[in-house]
Design a protein around this motif. Sequence first.
Motif, PDB file in Angstrom:
ATOM      1  N   PHE A 101      59.964  65.454  18.081  1.00  0.00           N
ATOM      2  CA  PHE A 101      59.343  64.164  18.391  1.00  0.00           C
ATOM      3  C   PHE A 101      57.872  64.145  17.967  1.00  0.00           C
ATOM      4  CE2 PHE A 101      57.224  61.286  21.469  1.00  0.00           C
ATOM      5  CZ  PHE A 101      57.811  60.104  21.063  1.00  0.00           C
ATOM      6  N   THR A 102      57.169  65.247  18.143  1.00  0.00           N
ATOM      7  CA  THR A 102      55.767  65.290  17.740  1.00  0.00           C
ATOM      8  C   THR A 102      55.629  65.188  16.224  1.00  0.00           C
ATOM      9  OG1 THR A 102      55.334  66.734  19.633  1.00  0.00           O
ATOM     10  CG2 THR A 102      53.615  66.561  17.976  1.00  0.00           C
ATOM     11  N   LEU A 103      56.490  65.873  15.483  1.00  0.00           N
ATOM     12  CA  LEU A 103      56.462  65.760  14.025  1.00  0.00           C
ATOM     13  C   LEU A 103      56.780  64.338  13.578  1.00  0.00           C
ATOM     14  CD1 LEU A 103      58.206  69.084  12.922  1.00  0.00           C
ATOM     15  CD2 LEU A 103      55.791  68.488  12.716  1.00  0.00           C
ATOM     16  N   PHE A 104      57.688  63.669  14.293  1.00  0.00           N
ATOM     17  CA  PHE A 104      57.989  62.273  13.975  1.00  0.00           C
ATOM     18  C   PHE A 104      56.747  61.408  14.150  1.00  0.00           C
ATOM     19  CE2 PHE A 104      59.041  58.126  15.863  1.00  0.00           C
ATOM     20  CZ  PHE A 104      59.683  57.527  14.792  1.00  0.00           C
ATOM     21  N   LEU A 105      56.020  61.599  15.245  1.00  0.00           N
ATOM     22  CA  LEU A 105      54.785  60.842  15.465  1.00  0.00           C
ATOM     23  C   LEU A 105      53.761  61.126  14.373  1.00  0.00           C
ATOM     24  CD1 LEU A 105      54.185  61.102  19.324  1.00  0.00           C
ATOM     25  CD2 LEU A 105      54.949  59.102  18.040  1.00  0.00           C
ATOM     26  N   VAL A 106      53.622  62.396  14.014  1.00  0.00           N
ATOM     27  CA  VAL A 106      52.636  62.773  12.998  1.00  0.00           C
ATOM     28  C   VAL A 106      52.948  62.093  11.669  1.00  0.00           C
ATOM     29  CG1 VAL A 106      51.784  64.698  11.615  1.00  0.00           C
ATOM     30  CG2 VAL A 106      52.006  64.948  14.079  1.00  0.00           C
TER      31      VAL A 106
END
Length: 306
Positions: A101-106
């Motif tokens: 999820f964090t990589l998606f946000l980035v």
Amino acid sequence: MVVVLEARETRKGGRPKVRPPENDAGPAEREGARSPLRWALLGVLFVVMVVPIYLLVVNAFKSQQDILDNPFSIPVSGLTFAHMSAAISSPQFNVIGGYGFTLFLVVMVDVLCILLAGPAAYAIARSLKRRTQLVLLYFLAGTFIPGAAVIIPVIYVLREIGLANTVTGLVAHDVASTLPVSIFLFVGFIRTIPVDIDHAATIDGAGRYRTFWTIIFPLMRPAVVTVLILNSIGIWNDFVSPQILLSPSSGHYTVTTAIYAGISQYSTDLTKVFPNLLLAVAPVVIFFIYMQRHIISGLTVGAVKG
């Protein structure tokens, strides 16, 4: 005797020799005098930066009692990988689950930021109108406002437009918060690119958008890489925005909020905290060390024109 020789040289048309003061130290001596203080300051900074990392790495492989008794020790016989394995394989509130999820946000924030900040910076850099410069000052004003100070108004705005407690609202907030610095860096870099390139593209029949995306944007690679690195690190380490804009009922956890969710309200299991912190910090530290030269080059590339 020295005065007579200098007077003769002056009458002959030569320049009198200026004798340096005997008590004036040379550059090498002055540099040597400052070196102990410089090394002392570097040593203090090294200790301040290394000690937290040392505690994080060592305590990630120790038991709860060993951490409480002596957090600085390295009990070789008592080191265990069980806590790290539990943090990786935990089905609930684990950091590995928050990676995706964090990589998606980035990725989403970086792409939208480049798409919006690039054309805006190009229009500002190529315009000499006073109102355009006021627009740049308006964007720069956003860098002086702390993100935590506007989080409550952001909640009300997202609630009014129906994006409260949604991933879309979080992405919109992160994009808006990264635009000021991105536009500032892009404007400084574009102004170092000769305007003659734009004129040549116009003569060939290219419009403003085509000129930017096909000619100017490829030349902005150092600035783009710097913006991507800074934005990625900031989003990865952000805790306040995802924690407040996404409630636990949303089911989405970033790396930082997953660590917070795994900590008990009344007691803290350090065997869960330290392994999860190490898993959260390690990727961004490695990424920053590998890309630091691109950050420095991108920040200074627009400082001197020509």
